[in-house]
Structure formats: structure tokens, C-alpha cells
Design an enzyme around this catalytic site. Structure first.
Site, short mmCIF file in Angstrom:
data_model
loop_
_atom_site.label_atom_id
_atom_site.label_comp_id
_atom_site.label_asym_id
_atom_site.label_seq_id
_atom_site.Cartn_x
_atom_site.Cartn_y
_atom_site.Cartn_z
N HIS A 87 70.57 25.88 61.51
CA HIS A 87 70.47 25.79 60.06
C HIS A 87 70.22 24.35 59.66
O HIS A 87 70.81 23.42 60.22
CB HIS A 87 71.76 26.27 59.39
CG HIS A 87 71.78 26.06 57.91
ND1 HIS A 87 71.07 26.85 57.03
CD2 HIS A 87 72.41 25.11 57.16
CE1 HIS A 87 71.27 26.41 55.80
NE2 HIS A 87 72.07 25.36 55.84
N ASP B 120 79.89 33.55 47.37
CA ASP B 120 79.31 32.21 47.37
C ASP B 120 78.19 32.10 46.34
O ASP B 120 78.08 31.08 45.65
CB ASP B 120 78.78 31.86 48.75
CG ASP B 120 78.03 30.53 48.74
OD1 ASP B 120 78.67 29.51 48.40
OD2 ASP B 120 76.83 30.51 49.05
N ARG C 148 79.28 26.38 40.07
CA ARG C 148 79.36 24.96 40.42
C ARG C 148 78.18 24.19 39.87
O ARG C 148 78.30 23.04 39.45
CB ARG C 148 79.42 24.81 41.95
CG ARG C 148 80.72 25.24 42.58
CD ARG C 148 80.58 25.43 44.08
NE ARG C 148 80.06 24.23 44.72
CZ ARG C 148 79.32 24.22 45.82
NH1 ARG C 148 79.01 25.37 46.41
NH2 ARG C 148 78.90 23.09 46.33
N SER D 118 80.27 26.98 51.64
CA SER D 118 79.03 27.64 51.22
C SER D 118 78.05 27.74 52.38
O SER D 118 77.51 28.82 52.66
CB SER D 118 78.40 26.86 50.06
OG SER D 118 77.18 27.44 49.67
N LYS E 299 77.34 31.48 55.16
CA LYS E 299 76.04 32.13 55.37
C LYS E 299 75.63 32.14 56.84
O LYS E 299 74.77 32.92 57.25
CB LYS E 299 74.97 31.45 54.50
CG LYS E 299 75.18 31.70 53.01
CD LYS E 299 74.03 31.21 52.19
CE LYS E 299 74.05 29.72 51.93
NZ LYS E 299 75.06 29.31 50.96
#
Length: 434
Positions: free
Chosen positions: A84, A163, A170, A185, A189
Site C-alpha cells: 500500500h 472509517d 474528520r 484508517s 483497509k
């Protein structure tokens, strides 16, 4: 068990550690609209100022993960890997990393998202291969992984819904840049799919969310702690995003650069990041004992072009026409091509990733809002990279767009790079954290 929100916020306000049960109750209640936006905004602000303990951050991540669908990939045969990136300009790393790792017999099981603002999205890039889809059933996802060696699917609405709801809150309450909230967050995922190795590429610099190295390192350590809480092997790269990664910025143009890189014709900075990320995966999985040996072997695979076919087969397995990329020049043309020239001799010592990313978005290659449409042909090519020698009149970068030419683009482009007679050493990998 039921809790009272006012008691939870009082504890958080005074930096008293919350139990995992309290955090899970709070997140579940928020998803079911039993805790209001204004209450959760107060909670997010309390976290912003007082932080969270490691146990609290892990509990928050678990609550996010458990709020939605979790992928069962037990039917995937062999070792599983994922990577990621926190997002950047010209970051097509996953399109090279995944085929490279798959060539070692490791199955790459990946969730990806779309781009917004200067940050490009892997899903958008792949959709330039007409027909390609990220909307896969579980059965199709598993089948593609087992047959091809890799698959990339989209983040559907039932993936970590807590999230998604929390992030939207946020965004409008000034609490986006909280390390525990960012870590939970990102990791939530990645944890919805089981993997034997997870590589996180945390971008640092003007073209990234994280502008500061020290803060990026704190985020990295927080994410590793969460990963360990899930018994996952996590390795993190801090990589430079002061300048774009590679030479191509856009969608189809980035898939083309990924294909070129897999066929031994890619930019050095992209190859370095890809081979380091893949090398970390291979050592985490025990395929190599030493990182330097793994990285060296990855470079050799790119030189031979032996792993390129994985990218084509994966795109075609998910419905895409990869011939469009192979014959790129015939399929992705634009009404306008604009060249920006060097006005002095010297070296390119800087290229502002944020400015270049914003320009690519304005050319049609990105989105200002989630509803904006993308022009797959639009983008920017960096004819000269940071560290390159230039002479007056050399083309430094080229715009491709179907929009009418805006002279302001050219002026901003000229200010996006700096030329000096004194060259400066470039650094792509800032730090490895394991």
C-alpha cells in the site's frame, strides 16, 4: 454492554485510556447513528489533542475492520502479499511491484482506490484499459489470484464503512492530520485481507500528505504496531515525494510506464522503489535471507522482462483491453501537446511534485471532486528528471490535454522546476522501518 458517550468523552478529554469494549461500542454506535456527528467530532478532536495509546489505536482499527466485510482468502494457494502507498504524484509502483512479486510464486491480493486531487488512484489508471473492472465478486477475485498470481479489486461500500464515515467527519472538523486516526484508517483497509507480508510505502514531501519526515516516521511505527497486533509481518518504506515518481503523470501514460519498466525500459527512481518494496516482501516471506540479494534479483527480473506478462494477463482476466497500452501512441492522443523548455544550462535540482500534480489534474488527468470525470489520455511527461543535465531549449516536460491551452499552465510549469550549475545528490528511499 451499553456505555454512555459523555463518560467516554470525559475519559478521553483527561487522557484516561479507554477499553477496547468502549471503543468498539462507540464506533458501532456511530455507524448505526446512535452516536451523532457532533458527538463523534468532539471525540475526534479529543484524540487530536490527547492522542491514543497503542492499545486504543489497535482497538480503533479492529472496530473499523469489524464494521464491514472481511475478505476470506483462505482458498488462495500459497504465500500472500500486499503493498500500500499513502499516495503521491506519478506513483504507479503497484503496477510493477505486483507482477514482479507474482513472478516468484507469491500471490498478490490487493484492494485499491481512486485518486483525488494530486494523488493518482490505481483503479483509475487501470480503467484506461477499456473494459477493465475492479468490481469483482469474491469468487472472481480468488480465481484471478490463483490463476494469474495477482488481482486488484476496488474498495466497495461495505469495506470498513466506519472509517469512511469517520474520515468524512474528520475532513470537515480539522482532525485529518492525527497520527492515530490516520494509522487506523490506513491499516483497517489493509487488514480486511489476510496476507503473509504487508509493505507500506509512506510518501514524504510536497506531493504527499505527509510533508515532514519525523511525523511520517511516527505514522510508520504506529502502523507497524497495529500490524503486529494482528500478527502480520509489516515493513515500511519512507520514500521521497518532493518530486514525482517516474516520468509519467496521469492514467494511461502511467500504465504505459509500468509496462515499459517491466520490459527493462523504466526510470531509475521507479525501479529503485519497486525493487526495494518487492525485496522487502521476499525477505519477509523467507524467499531470500538478505535484503540486498532480494533487491538485486528483482532488478535482474526487470532486465529480462520475464514478469511483464503478469500485468497483461491480470488486466485481461479482469476484462481489460491491454492492447490499448501496448499500442499506446495509436490509442491515447490529445488535441493539444504543450512543451515547456529550459531557459538556461545546468542541472535540474528540484521538481515540485505538488505543483506538477495539480497541473496534471487541471489538464484532465485527475479529480477535484469525487464526481469529476477523468480523461485517460491527459497527463504530463517529464522529459528531464531531477539530477539530469539540461541545455537552453531542451524540453523539460510535456503536457497532453484535450482542454484549450491555458497560458497560466506554462508559467506555473516553468516555476515547478529549478535549474542550477551545481548538481545535488538525489535520494528516493529515505528510510526502511521493520
Amino acid at each position: 454492554m451499553n456505555y454512555i458517550f459523555s463518560e467516554i468523552i470525559e475519559k478521553k478529554k483527561h487522557s484516561i485510556e479507554l477499553s477496547s469494549e468502549e471503543i468498539k461500542w462507540l464506533i458501532n454506535s456511530y455507524v448505526r447513528n446512535k452516536v451523532t456527528d457532533y458527538q463523534m467530532a468532539a471525540f475526534a478532536m479529543a484524540i487530536y489533542f490527547n492522542g491514543m495509546t497503542k492499545a486504543e489505536t489497535l482497538a480503533l482499527t479492529q472496530a473499523y475492520v469489524e464494521s464491514g466485510y472481511v475478505y476470506d482468502v483462505s482458498e488462495v494457494k500459497g504465500l500472500k502479499a500486499d503493498k500500500h502507498s499513502t499516495g503521491g504524484v506519478g506513483d504507479k509502483t503497484s503496477l510493477v511491484y505486483s507482477p514482479l512479486v507474482a513472478s516468484y510464486g507469491v500471490k498478490v491480493c490487493k484492494l485499491s482506490g481512486r485518486g483525488l486531487g494530486v494523488t493518482g488512484g490505481t483503479i483509475d489508471k487501470l480503467e484506461s484499459c477499456k473494459g477493465w473492472t475492479s468490481e469483482l465478486s469474491k469468487e472472481k477475485f480468488i480465481k484471478t489470484i490463483n490463476e494469474v498470481g495477482m488481482s486488484i479489486t476496488g474498495q466497495s461500500d461495505d469495506i470498513v464503512p466506519a472509517d469512511k464515515k469517520m474520515y468524512a467527519l474528520r475532513d470537515v472538523t480539522g482532525t485529518v492530520d492525527s497520527i492515530p486516526l490516520i494509522a487506523a484508517s490506513i491499516m483497517s483497509k489493509k487488514l480486511v485481507i489476510d496476507s503473509d507480508s504487508l509493505i507500506l510505502d509512506v510518501k514524504v514531501g510536497a506531493g504527499a500528505f505527509m510533508k515532514n519526515i519525523d511525523i511520517a516516521e511516527k505514522l510508520a511505527n504506529e502502523m507497524i504496531t497495529i500490524g503486529h497486533g494482528y500478527n502480520r509481518k509489516v515493513s515500511i518504506l519512507l520514500t521521497d515525494m518532493q518530486k514525482p515518481l517516474g516520468k509519467a503523470i496521469g492514467n494511461a501514460i502511467e500504465v504505459k510506464e509500468a509496462w515499459d519498466t517491466l520490459n527493462n525500459n523504466g526510470p531509475e527512481d521507479l525501479k529503485e522503489v519497486v525493487c526495494t518494496a518487492a525485496g522487502l516482501t521476499l525477505t519477509d516471506l523467507g524467499i531470500f535471507d538478505k535484503l540486498e540479494d532480494a533487491i538485486s534479483d528483482c532488478y535482474k527480473k526487470l532486465e529480462t522482462g520475464e514478469c511483464a506478462h503478469f500485468l497483461q494477463e491480470f488486466v485481461e482476466a479482469q476484462g481489460g483491453n491491454f492492447e490499448l497500452i501496448i499500442n499506446y501512441d495509436q490509442n491515447f492522443t490529445t488535441k493539444n501537446k504543450i512543451e515547456v523548455f529550459a531557459e538556461e544550462d545546468g542541472y535540474i535540482i528540484s521538481q515540485d511534485a505538488e505543483t506538477i500534480g495539480l497541473l496534471s489534474m487541471e489538464l484532465g488527468a485527475g479529480r477535484k471532486t469525487k464526481e469529476d470525470l477523468i480523461d485517460f489520455s491527459a497527463g504530463i511527461y517529464l522529459n528531464k528528471k531531477t539530477g539530469d543535465v539540461v541545455k537552453t531549449g531542451d524540453v523539460v516536460l510535456t503536457f497532453y490535454t484535450n482542454y484549450d491551452i491555458n497560458n497560466d499552465w506554462i508559467e506555473r510549469a516553468k516555476k515547478s522546476f529549478t535549474i542550477s550549475m551545481q548538481n545535488e545528490k538525489q535520494k528516493n528511499i529515505i528510510k526502511i522501518i521493520r
